[in-house]
Design an enzyme around this catalytic site. Sequence first.
Site, PDB file in Angstrom:
ATOM      1  N   ASP A 171      71.070  62.581  74.593  1.00 34.55           N
ATOM      2  CA  ASP A 171      70.514  63.724  73.559  1.00 34.55           C
ATOM      3  C   ASP A 171      69.812  64.901  74.312  1.00 34.55           C
ATOM      4  O   ASP A 171      68.827  64.805  74.686  1.00 34.55           O
ATOM      5  CB  ASP A 171      69.321  62.795  72.559  1.00 34.55           C
ATOM      6  CG  ASP A 171      68.803  63.646  71.316  1.00 34.55           C
ATOM      7  OD1 ASP A 171      69.561  65.019  71.307  1.00 34.55           O
ATOM      8  OD2 ASP A 171      68.099  63.328  70.619  1.00 34.55           O
ATOM      9  N   ASP A 219      72.497  71.325  70.524  1.00 34.52           N
ATOM     10  CA  ASP A 219      71.847  70.124  70.660  1.00 34.52           C
ATOM     11  C   ASP A 219      73.003  68.933  70.546  1.00 34.52           C
ATOM     12  O   ASP A 219      73.742  68.750  69.453  1.00 34.52           O
ATOM     13  CB  ASP A 219      70.799  69.713  69.302  1.00 34.52           C
ATOM     14  CG  ASP A 219      70.197  68.545  69.413  1.00 34.52           C
ATOM     15  OD1 ASP A 219      70.488  67.478  70.317  1.00 34.52           O
ATOM     16  OD2 ASP A 219      69.199  68.326  68.947  1.00 34.52           O
ATOM     17  N   ARG A 261      65.069  75.061  71.552  1.00 36.88           N
ATOM     18  CA  ARG A 261      64.606  73.796  71.590  1.00 36.88           C
ATOM     19  C   ARG A 261      65.113  73.425  73.044  1.00 36.88           C
ATOM     20  O   ARG A 261      66.000  73.890  73.523  1.00 36.88           O
ATOM     21  CB  ARG A 261      64.917  72.794  70.690  1.00 36.88           C
ATOM     22  CG  ARG A 261      64.560  71.468  70.756  1.00 36.88           C
ATOM     23  CD  ARG A 261      64.896  70.367  69.601  1.00 36.88           C
ATOM     24  NE  ARG A 261      66.176  70.285  69.463  1.00 36.88           N
ATOM     25  CZ  ARG A 261      66.596  70.887  68.364  1.00 36.88           C
ATOM     26  NH1 ARG A 261      65.895  71.629  67.244  1.00 36.88           N
ATOM     27  NH2 ARG A 261      67.955  70.503  67.725  1.00 36.88           N
ATOM     28  N   HIS A 274      68.549  70.858  61.480  1.00 33.79           N
ATOM     29  CA  HIS A 274      69.759  69.992  61.266  1.00 33.79           C
ATOM     30  C   HIS A 274      71.111  70.804  60.995  1.00 33.79           C
ATOM     31  O   HIS A 274      71.879  70.240  60.150  1.00 33.79           O
ATOM     32  CB  HIS A 274      69.507  68.881  60.442  1.00 33.79           C
ATOM     33  CG  HIS A 274      68.450  67.829  60.944  1.00 33.79           C
ATOM     34  ND1 HIS A 274      67.783  67.057  60.137  1.00 33.79           N
ATOM     35  CD2 HIS A 274      67.607  67.809  62.056  1.00 33.79           C
ATOM     36  CE1 HIS A 274      66.814  66.447  60.508  1.00 33.79           C
ATOM     37  NE2 HIS A 274      66.712  66.894  61.989  1.00 33.79           N
ATOM     38  N   GLU A 317      65.464  69.916  75.242  1.00 34.19           N
ATOM     39  CA  GLU A 317      65.351  68.618  75.057  1.00 34.19           C
ATOM     40  C   GLU A 317      66.033  68.033  76.427  1.00 34.19           C
ATOM     41  O   GLU A 317      67.112  67.939  76.720  1.00 34.19           O
ATOM     42  CB  GLU A 317      66.201  68.209  73.756  1.00 34.19           C
ATOM     43  CG  GLU A 317      66.410  66.747  73.458  1.00 34.19           C
ATOM     44  CD  GLU A 317      66.721  66.402  72.231  1.00 34.19           C
ATOM     45  OE1 GLU A 317      67.520  67.042  71.807  1.00 34.19           O
ATOM     46  OE2 GLU A 317      66.355  65.274  71.821  1.00 34.19           O
ATOM     47  N   TYR A 366      60.654  77.942  66.634  1.00 32.15           N
ATOM     48  CA  TYR A 366      61.768  78.443  65.767  1.00 32.15           C
ATOM     49  C   TYR A 366      61.175  79.598  64.881  1.00 32.15           C
ATOM     50  O   TYR A 366      60.227  79.257  64.131  1.00 32.15           O
ATOM     51  CB  TYR A 366      62.370  77.367  64.727  1.00 32.15           C
ATOM     52  CG  TYR A 366      62.539  76.348  65.392  1.00 32.15           C
ATOM     53  CD1 TYR A 366      63.816  76.055  66.071  1.00 32.15           C
ATOM     54  CD2 TYR A 366      61.566  75.279  65.836  1.00 32.15           C
ATOM     55  CE1 TYR A 366      64.119  74.903  66.719  1.00 32.15           C
ATOM     56  CE2 TYR A 366      61.943  74.078  66.421  1.00 32.15           C
ATOM     57  CZ  TYR A 366      63.232  74.133  67.005  1.00 32.15           C
ATOM     58  OH  TYR A 366      63.485  72.756  67.883  1.00 32.15           O
ATOM     59  N   HIS A 415      58.337  69.932  64.147  1.00 36.60           N
ATOM     60  CA  HIS A 415      59.024  68.563  64.531  1.00 36.60           C
ATOM     61  C   HIS A 415      58.329  67.956  65.564  1.00 36.60           C
ATOM     62  O   HIS A 415      57.149  68.767  66.127  1.00 36.60           O
ATOM     63  CB  HIS A 415      60.615  68.423  64.623  1.00 36.60           C
ATOM     64  CG  HIS A 415      61.091  69.140  65.729  1.00 36.60           C
ATOM     65  ND1 HIS A 415      60.553  68.991  67.071  1.00 36.60           N
ATOM     66  CD2 HIS A 415      61.557  70.157  65.903  1.00 36.60           C
ATOM     67  CE1 HIS A 415      61.126  69.535  67.926  1.00 36.60           C
ATOM     68  NE2 HIS A 415      61.880  70.663  67.311  1.00 36.60           N
ATOM     69  N   GLU A 471      61.306  67.037  73.538  1.00 39.00           N
ATOM     70  CA  GLU A 471      61.896  68.344  73.148  1.00 39.00           C
ATOM     71  C   GLU A 471      61.290  69.148  72.347  1.00 39.00           C
ATOM     72  O   GLU A 471      61.258  69.392  71.101  1.00 39.00           O
ATOM     73  CB  GLU A 471      63.152  67.502  72.221  1.00 39.00           C
ATOM     74  CG  GLU A 471      62.584  66.555  71.265  1.00 39.00           C
ATOM     75  CD  GLU A 471      63.939  66.079  70.314  1.00 39.00           C
ATOM     76  OE1 GLU A 471      64.573  66.847  69.624  1.00 39.00           O
ATOM     77  OE2 GLU A 471      64.041  64.705  70.305  1.00 39.00           O
ATOM     78  N   HIS A 498      67.915  57.791  67.544  1.00 38.65           N
ATOM     79  CA  HIS A 498      66.510  57.555  67.274  1.00 38.65           C
ATOM     80  C   HIS A 498      65.985  55.730  67.312  1.00 38.65           C
ATOM     81  O   HIS A 498      66.394  55.279  66.447  1.00 38.65           O
ATOM     82  CB  HIS A 498      66.122  58.236  65.884  1.00 38.65           C
ATOM     83  CG  HIS A 498      66.103  59.642  65.801  1.00 38.65           C
ATOM     84  ND1 HIS A 498      65.895  60.233  64.848  1.00 38.65           N
ATOM     85  CD2 HIS A 498      66.384  60.567  66.724  1.00 38.65           C
ATOM     86  CE1 HIS A 498      65.980  61.473  64.884  1.00 38.65           C
ATOM     87  NE2 HIS A 498      66.330  61.823  66.014  1.00 38.65           N
ATOM     88  N   ASP A 550      93.647  55.162  52.837  1.00 38.67           N
ATOM     89  CA  ASP A 550      93.884  54.201  53.801  1.00 38.67           C
ATOM     90  C   ASP A 550      93.373  54.752  55.248  1.00 38.67           C
ATOM     91  O   ASP A 550      93.812  54.063  55.959  1.00 38.67           O
ATOM     92  CB  ASP A 550      95.570  54.223  53.657  1.00 38.67           C
ATOM     93  CG  ASP A 550      96.008  53.916  52.653  1.00 38.67           C
ATOM     94  OD1 ASP A 550      95.505  52.969  51.749  1.00 38.67           O
ATOM     95  OD2 ASP A 550      97.214  54.179  52.388  1.00 38.67           O
ATOM     96  N   HIS A 565      61.238  61.188  70.614  1.00 38.42           N
ATOM     97  CA  HIS A 565      61.465  59.788  69.863  1.00 38.42           C
ATOM     98  C   HIS A 565      62.202  58.808  70.935  1.00 38.42           C
ATOM     99  O   HIS A 565      62.743  59.335  72.151  1.00 38.42           O
ATOM    100  CB  HIS A 565      62.597  59.967  68.808  1.00 38.42           C
ATOM    101  CG  HIS A 565      63.831  60.779  69.142  1.00 38.42           C
ATOM    102  ND1 HIS A 565      64.920  60.038  69.695  1.00 38.42           N
ATOM    103  CD2 HIS A 565      64.255  61.904  69.140  1.00 38.42           C
ATOM    104  CE1 HIS A 565      65.888  61.222  70.147  1.00 38.42           C
ATOM    105  NE2 HIS A 565      65.537  62.417  69.595  1.00 38.42           N
TER     106      HIS A 565
HETATM  107  N1  GLY Z   1      69.707  64.992  68.122  1.00 32.90           N
HETATM  108  C1  GLY Z   1      68.896  64.415  67.417  1.00 32.90           C
HETATM  109  C2  GLY Z   1      67.495  64.778  67.828  1.00 32.90           C
HETATM  110  O1  GLY Z   1      67.254  65.679  68.766  1.00 32.90           O
HETATM  111  O2  GLY Z   1      66.524  64.169  67.338  1.00 32.90           O
HETATM  112 MN    MN Z   2      66.270  64.180  70.128  1.00 35.18          MN
HETATM  113 MN    MN Z   3      68.606  66.115  69.986  1.00 29.80          MN
END
Ligand code: GLY
Ligand code: MN
Ligand code: MN
Length: 434
Positions: free
Chosen positions: A267, A256, A401, A239, A403, A384, A346, A380, A357, A36, A350
């Site tokens: 972000d 992050d 990272r 992730h 960002e 790593y 990566h 970003e 995104h 529920d 974005h």
């Molecule tokens: N937090 C998702 C990214 O950095 O794309």
């Molecule tokens: Mn991002």
């Molecule tokens: Mn991010």
Amino acid sequence: MTDIKAYASRRAALLAQMQSGIAILPTAPERVRNRDSVYLYRYDSYFYYLCGFQEPEAVLVLIAGDQPQSLLFCREKNLERETWEGFRYGPEAARETCGVDAAYPIGQLDEKLPGLMANQPALYYAPGMDADWDARIMRWLNQVRAQSRAGISAPQHIHDIRTALDEMRLFKDARELEIMRRAAGISAKAHERAMRATRPGRMEYEIEAELLYEFRRHGAQFPAYWPIVAGGANACVLHYSANSARLDDGALLLIDAGCELDGYASDITRSYPVNGKFSGAQKDVYELVLAAQAAALAATRPGAAWDTPHEAAVRVLAQGMIDFGLCQGSLEQVLETGDYKRHYMHRTGHWLGLDVHDTGEYKIDGKWRPLAAGMTLTVEPGCYIRAAEGVPDAYWNIGVRIEDDVLVTADGCEVITAATPKSVAAIEALVGKD
Ligand code: GLY
Ligand code: MN
Ligand code: MN
């Protein structure tokens, strides 16, 4: 729902692009989490962009032509349900609040839609976004087709409504930017709070709690995505989501995290030492990523191709990897073979907006599109380094990272998350100081 004029002008712009035909835009469904209990509700971004309505079980219908019309279907007032679940606008108040031409009970959708689609030359919706809506819209279409002998025609052309909307959403108006700046400010505060709360022996989830607390106490409705709070080797899992490990003395912590405010995402990523003092190797990697980000930011300006900031960051990172003994060969070789991807796998950013995104093409006619004023994106870069044979062990388990969220301006870019501490000195002055 503060600015009905902004929503009306977006609908007008979309209706003008459609020229003729009918558009059907349902909001997101509610989803059961357990028996529920439903997941915290979040409206569909396209729907919200056009009317600002936040209740579930609602559909926006736009009819283009000489006399464009915006219609909203939504839940009726229901005192019993409102006693259990809270306020519902009902069609009458929703019409006024959203500034649409008319509003109807959602229960009338199946009855009214075939009639509204009749004799329209084109149908616009988002095919494939939701199987149930696909089936329902096709049922209405077939009902109209079945009336052909009565001289009623069904839409001949079916278009994906997202083609126009994605491009509109890519360019942020003043109201959107005002919200995004506020979201960025809240997330900056949350990162600062997390830095102050960090010390050896704390759990990743304790730091996650500090972030969520800061988001919420400033009125942000949601985290824009679940925060990544990744200590030591976990920082090399892109992730990572468990947030369940203990933070070790001597390790780095990568966070992050960004809030969502009034629909708009922020972000931000920061990486810093759990004990407040960068080791030599940690500082090397951190300053490398910082330099890569500075190069990417310098390349973020109107007219530059989407890929230019990424290329700028990669050049800096690849050279650093060679200098640290993480990649072998010349810079041109490492770029050409893509060997740097072992430690930077990566892309550098974005689009950012209602979705983390966000919508918008990255290439047009096969070429990276040029950046233009009003676009918002992340910058970003990262590095790593997993424990592995051939990797100097001083660098093992360093994941960094950095960002930030950026608005492309008339002559460059503005870092809207600039209040988030970033220099080695600023970070070392804060970590553990609550
Ligand atoms: N937090 C998702 C990214 O950095 O794309
Ligand atoms: Mn991002
Ligand atoms: Mn991010």
